[in-house]
Design an enzyme around this catalytic site. Sequence first.
Site, mmCIF file in Angstrom:
data_model
loop_
_atom_site.group_PDB
_atom_site.id
_atom_site.type_symbol
_atom_site.label_atom_id
_atom_site.label_comp_id
_atom_site.label_asym_id
_atom_site.label_seq_id
_atom_site.Cartn_x
_atom_site.Cartn_y
_atom_site.Cartn_z
ATOM 1 N N GLU A 1 33.402 -31.619 -4.385
ATOM 2 C CA GLU A 1 33.938 -32.983 -4.369
ATOM 3 C C GLU A 1 33.299 -33.789 -3.243
ATOM 4 O O GLU A 1 33.332 -33.376 -2.082
ATOM 5 C CB GLU A 1 35.461 -32.924 -4.210
ATOM 6 C CG GLU A 1 36.119 -32.326 -5.450
ATOM 7 C CD GLU A 1 37.515 -31.774 -5.208
ATOM 8 O OE1 GLU A 1 38.182 -32.212 -4.263
ATOM 9 O OE2 GLU A 1 37.928 -30.871 -5.978
ATOM 10 N N GLU B 1 39.114 -27.963 -9.033
ATOM 11 C CA GLU B 1 38.723 -26.775 -8.274
ATOM 12 C C GLU B 1 38.457 -25.564 -9.148
ATOM 13 O O GLU B 1 37.572 -24.756 -8.847
ATOM 14 C CB GLU B 1 39.780 -26.455 -7.212
ATOM 15 C CG GLU B 1 39.674 -27.296 -5.945
ATOM 16 C CD GLU B 1 40.222 -28.711 -6.089
ATOM 17 O OE1 GLU B 1 40.832 -29.009 -7.135
ATOM 18 O OE2 GLU B 1 40.054 -29.518 -5.154
ATOM 19 N N GLN C 1 37.002 -28.428 -0.458
ATOM 20 C CA GLN C 1 37.194 -29.259 0.732
ATOM 21 C C GLN C 1 38.033 -28.550 1.798
ATOM 22 O O GLN C 1 37.843 -28.793 2.987
ATOM 23 C CB GLN C 1 37.800 -30.610 0.334
ATOM 24 C CG GLN C 1 36.785 -31.458 -0.452
ATOM 25 C CD GLN C 1 37.257 -32.877 -0.741
ATOM 26 O OE1 GLN C 1 38.443 -33.164 -0.687
ATOM 27 N NE2 GLN C 1 36.315 -33.751 -1.058
ATOM 28 N N ALA D 1 39.997 -24.631 2.816
ATOM 29 C CA ALA D 1 40.084 -23.204 2.495
ATOM 30 C C ALA D 1 41.380 -22.874 1.750
ATOM 31 O O ALA D 1 41.451 -21.886 1.024
ATOM 32 C CB ALA D 1 39.990 -22.365 3.767
ATOM 33 N N ASP D 2 42.394 -23.723 1.906
ATOM 34 C CA ASP D 2 43.646 -23.561 1.165
ATOM 35 C C ASP D 2 43.380 -23.646 -0.343
ATOM 36 O O ASP D 2 44.155 -23.117 -1.150
ATOM 37 C CB ASP D 2 44.637 -24.673 1.513
ATOM 38 C CG ASP D 2 44.653 -25.023 2.997
ATOM 39 O OD1 ASP D 2 45.717 -24.957 3.592
ATOM 40 O OD2 ASP D 2 43.580 -25.375 3.566
ATOM 41 N N PHE D 3 42.314 -24.384 -0.696
ATOM 42 C CA PHE D 3 42.094 -24.665 -2.111
ATOM 43 C C PHE D 3 41.512 -23.475 -2.884
ATOM 44 O O PHE D 3 41.296 -23.579 -4.081
ATOM 45 C CB PHE D 3 41.216 -25.906 -2.283
ATOM 46 C CG PHE D 3 41.840 -27.182 -1.788
ATOM 47 C CD1 PHE D 3 43.150 -27.217 -1.311
ATOM 48 C CD2 PHE D 3 41.132 -28.370 -1.793
ATOM 49 C CE1 PHE D 3 43.724 -28.399 -0.846
ATOM 50 C CE2 PHE D 3 41.692 -29.551 -1.340
ATOM 51 C CZ PHE D 3 42.976 -29.571 -0.861
ATOM 52 N N HIS E 1 46.369 -28.034 3.916
ATOM 53 C CA HIS E 1 44.996 -28.422 4.283
ATOM 54 C C HIS E 1 44.593 -27.798 5.612
ATOM 55 O O HIS E 1 43.710 -28.309 6.285
ATOM 56 C CB HIS E 1 44.875 -29.942 4.431
ATOM 57 C CG HIS E 1 45.056 -30.733 3.183
ATOM 58 N ND1 HIS E 1 46.274 -31.008 2.635
ATOM 59 C CD2 HIS E 1 44.158 -31.331 2.363
ATOM 60 C CE1 HIS E 1 46.127 -31.750 1.544
ATOM 61 N NE2 HIS E 1 44.855 -31.956 1.350
HETATM 62 C C1 LIG Z 1 43.390 -30.097 -5.113
HETATM 63 C C2 LIG Z 1 42.879 -31.111 -4.160
HETATM 64 N N1 LIG Z 1 41.564 -31.393 -4.136
HETATM 65 C C3 LIG Z 1 41.065 -32.302 -3.261
HETATM 66 C C4 LIG Z 1 41.894 -32.946 -2.378
HETATM 67 C C5 LIG Z 1 41.333 -33.932 -1.341
HETATM 68 N N2 LIG Z 1 41.581 -35.325 -1.749
HETATM 69 C C6 LIG Z 1 42.663 -35.992 -1.319
HETATM 70 S S1 LIG Z 1 42.768 -37.533 -1.977
HETATM 71 C C7 LIG Z 1 41.346 -37.303 -2.876
HETATM 72 C C8 LIG Z 1 40.867 -38.380 -3.815
HETATM 73 C C9 LIG Z 1 41.885 -38.619 -4.872
HETATM 74 O O1 LIG Z 1 41.416 -39.540 -5.835
HETATM 75 P P1 LIG Z 1 42.454 -40.242 -6.797
HETATM 76 O O2 LIG Z 1 43.326 -39.273 -7.441
HETATM 77 O O3 LIG Z 1 41.684 -41.152 -7.681
HETATM 78 O O4 LIG Z 1 43.380 -41.094 -5.826
HETATM 79 P P2 LIG Z 1 42.932 -42.262 -4.846
HETATM 80 O O5 LIG Z 1 42.594 -41.604 -3.548
HETATM 81 O O6 LIG Z 1 41.789 -42.965 -5.467
HETATM 82 O O7 LIG Z 1 44.132 -43.124 -4.720
HETATM 83 C C10 LIG Z 1 40.809 -36.054 -2.630
HETATM 84 C C11 LIG Z 1 39.566 -35.530 -3.238
HETATM 85 C C12 LIG Z 1 43.261 -32.596 -2.424
HETATM 86 N N3 LIG Z 1 44.148 -33.140 -1.585
HETATM 87 N N4 LIG Z 1 43.719 -31.712 -3.327
#
Ligand SMILES: Cc1ncc(C[n+]2csc(CCOP(=O)(O)OP(=O)(O)O)c2C)c(N)n1
Lengths: 319, 319, 319, 319
Positions: free
Chosen positions: B26, B56, B78, B80-82, B124
Amino acid sequence: MKYAHAIRDALSIELRRDDAVVVFGEDVGAFGGVWGVTRGMTKEFGDRVFDTPISEDLIVGMAIGMALRGMRPVAELQYADFVFCAGAEVFLNTATYRYAHGGLFDLPMVVRMACGGGGFGPEHSQSTEAYLMHTPGLRVCLPSTAYDAKGLTLAAIRSNDPVFVLEHKRLYGVADDVPEGDYIVEFGRARVRRAGTHVTIVAWQDMLRRALVAAEQLSDDGIEVEIIDPVTVNPLDVDAIVASVRKTGACVVVEEAPRTGGVGAEIGALLMEHAFGYLDKPLRRLAIPDTPVPMAEHLVDALAPSTADIVTTVRELMR
Amino acid sequence: MKYAHAIRDALSIELRRDDAVVVFGEDVGAFGGVWGVTRGMTKEFGDRVFDTPISEDLIVGMAIGMALRGMRPVAELQYADFVFCAGAEVFLNTATYRYAHGGLFDLPMVVRMACGGGGFGPEHSQSTEAYLMHTPGLRVCLPSTAYDAKGLTLAAIRSNDPVFVLEHKRLYGVADDVPEGDYIVEFGRARVRRAGTHVTIVAWQDMLRRALVAAEQLSDDGIEVEIIDPVTVNPLDVDAIVASVRKTGACVVVEEAPRTGGVGAEIGALLMEHAFGYLDKPLRRLAIPDTPVPMAEHLVDALAPSTADIVTTVRELMR
Amino acid sequence: MDDATRLEIFRQSLLSRRLEERVMSLAKAGEVPASLHMGAGQEVAQIAALAALRPQDPMLYGHRGVGYWIARGVEPEVILCDIAYREGGTNKGKGGPMHLADPSRGVLGETGSLGGNFVIGVGIAYAEQYRRSGNVAIVFFGDGTANRGQFHEALNFAGLRKLPIVFFCENNGWGLSTPTAAASAVVDIARRAAGYDMPGVTVDGRDADAVFAATRVAADRARSGGGATLVEANVDRLHAHYLGDREPYRTDDEKAALWVNDPLARLVTQIEATGIDVAPIEAEVADRVERAVTYMRAQPLIDIATVREGVYSEPGIVR
Amino acid sequence: MDDATRLEIFRQSLLSRRLEERVMSLAKAGEVPASLHMGAGQEVAQIAALAALRPQDPMLYGHRGVGYWIARGVEPEVILCDIAYREGGTNKGKGGPMHLADPSRGVLGETGSLGGNFVIGVGIAYAEQYRRSGNVAIVFFGDGTANRGQFHEALNFAGLRKLPIVFFCENNGWGLSTPTAAASAVVDIARRAAGYDMPGVTVDGRDADAVFAATRVAADRARSGGGATLVEANVDRLHAHYLGDREPYRTDDEKAALWVNDPLARLVTQIEATGIDVAPIEAEVADRVERAVTYMRAQPLIDIATVREGVYSEPGIVR
Ligand SMILES: Cc1ncc(C[n+]2csc(CCOP(=O)(O)OP(=O)(O)O)c2C)c(N)n1
Ligand SMILES: Cc1ncc(C[n+]2csc(CCOP(=O)(O)OP(=O)(O)O)c2C)c(N)n1
Ligand SMILES: [Mg+2]
Ligand SMILES: [Mg+2]
């Protein structure tokens, strides 16, 4: 009463007692579950015992949501390996939801699943208790008898915390004395399955059965084994294990999971911390030697600790 | 060179050397990743460094598929929890694919991820090495310096087995001497980060930094600490740890993960098995006391082992 | 929507916007952690959606902004204290702004790993259906999050069981740095509803009236037994993903173009057209925000002695 | 489809059917483990689909039956030995019939936990696209498996990247004991393709010609850069889920009705209409199966000394 039946009994008692309880999972409805645990239950409980799609994230995540709204869900995963098919839900969301939200929510939910055994292959045979034990927030039960299976299941459903119950495939068909009606097996109270003086064996489920057989053979040699069944590993009854080892001066842990980072590792470290100086002999761990569980039963038999392995190990230790 | 940059250097070397290598995850493309590790790389490598959806299971599962077809994928999670967001792919499929299929496939794949630290909350912040270590089939690297980050990443990409590299959030910005060009840090070779005679501390990543500071303070008291950095925990350099402890007679493990069932538990059990009789003092484990990692940094600081905790524990042990 | 409702949506949106601006300035000044994901541009849609539900309808919010909480009447003081890890918030520093919770207002939290909301939301909706509560659950999520596997497992089951739930997608065209079109095979997330036998509707999320109307239809359908709806609101993320994000992936001109359509400005125009002067409301909101800041500043940081509280319930087992 | 192709599909289907029948009788007699999920009724669709691809196109098969392997020319001897955990198979008792593999024939295995195939298949397709190999990947799965989250993550990415892959759903109306209509919000799985910007087609999976034609279109599209297709074949599961399943969930009459449409019988009619006598083919197949049984019986069980082989590659690191 058989182990599978004892679990069914517990589920039925709670379903009758409390309409907040529902039971669900793949094929647990009319079919009665791949392990037969819920067989016949839809007749009495209708849609309170229901099938889900093949959606493990849903199964566990839905339980969280139900619990947040005051229900007491009991979910089934067909295999203990499948905690990973619901990985985020189990290890992240179930485990941390209460803490992350400042303790404002209770999560009275139960996840039952079948562990161990042979003939099912690398992704259908695991005993995943060590992973769960390393995860704060999750209670972990390991019933070794029908009696405990019923009492732990009842306690699990009445727990306000998430409880994972690992049911052993090879025990479903094994019977022992199970009282009618309601009783609880307390979490965090280990059982002395056999009293002895020379060496402590910590074992549960199928490995406990093997240890008990081994103990009789060892008794013929004059070695009296004390066998501790932890019953739950979160909470873990450290005192009971330590007390036994302080008495015997030696400890063998037998488990049906990879050796490295297993429950035996934790017990080893605990003994160092709490029984240092009492041990006359080093810890011995009998476990799966860091190999996935193969499909072929005869290979599984070669891999998992056997009664003979236990006998040999204890003899060597006592030499 | 900084740790993050050193990893980028390793990725770039391999991308140049071998067109079977691709890097994805990501936001790792044009953006350069949330940790900045892949910053600027799309300029040179174009779509060989690419963004994935927030998926993921896909990220890890896709790596397996690529590896099956002779590619050498490097995936980023992103946090390690993931590993749990890709739970089935990591713990079941990556771990067992080779074994289950009779060893017919190699899985040259790397999964990089950021662990530890504070201010990110319960899902996280985890350091998930103990879970991975309990899973046969997965190699697990824990680089503590920029030098090791580069050399381990190079080794990981060249490994024919799946390698999980846990990069520490608090180290990304820390610099040390990193040679230009190509070199390998071998798996399973622990490093003596500080030589000493009185007590062995096993620590890695941020806890290693704290241990090194603590060691200087302890040295003022006349306690000379030997510090072992395991570098990888699968394979684990048991010999190095055992040799040190046989020399010092005491061991403290410091880790940034829940105590129960952590890496420290395994080391404790190993010492029982391999250094029994050499220990003058019981093992001490400093770890997160079986609590999720909170969001607030000041709470994390109160929870994770600190330099002061290490100093106090060693002093108590040496008393 | 009647004028009073629109005015209330405006008030709440303005309060959200100004509160968030204050959080940004406090964070830049280092007074509070920079952990909030800014919601400017999306708060109108969030608040209009919640205005179409009942105040007790259970909600799982997304990670973007403070609008969800303002809509439910959570005091700005409380929000600031959670952001600042101080006493007076809801989660005691455990979850910060990721995990604000207020069960009495139906604010049931959020999972930090994206995707959990879907399946937990389904469990909540299941409980509402089971209890015949008449409540409708709502789950907020971003377009990027719609690529997680749980989306599929949850929407399938919600569609199957005609659960009372609204899946509310805030499609802002980005998942962090990745454009929706580079992460999602369909850029209109609502198209996916067809795969779950539920209606999918796309609305202009910059238009409070449109969002309110679509959500009301969805809520009415859910409440009357018609099942789930996937509502997609097209919105703009007016700020960076989080404070540290310098947005190399979009130009200042692109961002400026988004501000031209600021839904809050549109609301101002609409409100003023009804003859209401917004200046006093602005003043009142500014005052409200400053009072909250003053309150927050006077609150102590969460006591580190409480860091381990909240992992488990007390008492664990209820008979 | 030309007559020669149809004849070959018939031959392979017949061999699959008879081989499976023999496995069932051997399992009932206790001579081989009862671990195979019977494919009768679905093998024609499997084989017709594979006939529409090239022999080297990479395949991940489903858990139902032996047709996939027969179509790729895996010898019955090999299949039987994998089933019997004997020498002469492919996976040395590690995976049994769940994990037969033959990379030279594009038989790349299967994940035992359902859903892995989707994301691994996408990785394979990615590699084919990256290498411009001209190969098309195919992933087989059941209607129940289509409810796993990985379905979503995989199809989204395949749709996004126009990957050369065919997702082949064998919709047999059941997931073990659960009817498709009780597990899936849409019973036509192909409808889900719309959410991923890829074509979704439903064909009568009892009609070899229809399956062949639809798969050929999908393969041609994939090979020419047009991307992925979701092909759904409606089929009947003529036997129980596995040997131990007594099928309480469907009546004998229901099952008998399915046999009326046995696709193998339909093929016989088609073949005989071209003037070919199937009796000699039957005889030849019967002979082929018995030779395989004889071979299998003479092979030794996998040596337990090899139980730990295959976890890691040798040498681990290639420079
Ligand atoms: C399973 C997981 N993967 C990655 C993340 C890290 N992360 C947090 S917000 C985000 C972007 C989310 O995009 P979207 O759902 O479109 O919401 P927006 O931020 O655009 O409001 C990411 C990749 C996470 N928290 N959980
Ligand atoms: C993740 C996961 N959940 C459950 C199972 C157990 N299981 C094996 S086959 C099966 C039914 C699959 O149904 P479907 O995909 O329709 O295929 P069919 O058996 O009908 O051919 C189940 C539940 C599994 N192997 N993996
Ligand atoms: Mg977005
Ligand atoms: Mg099916």
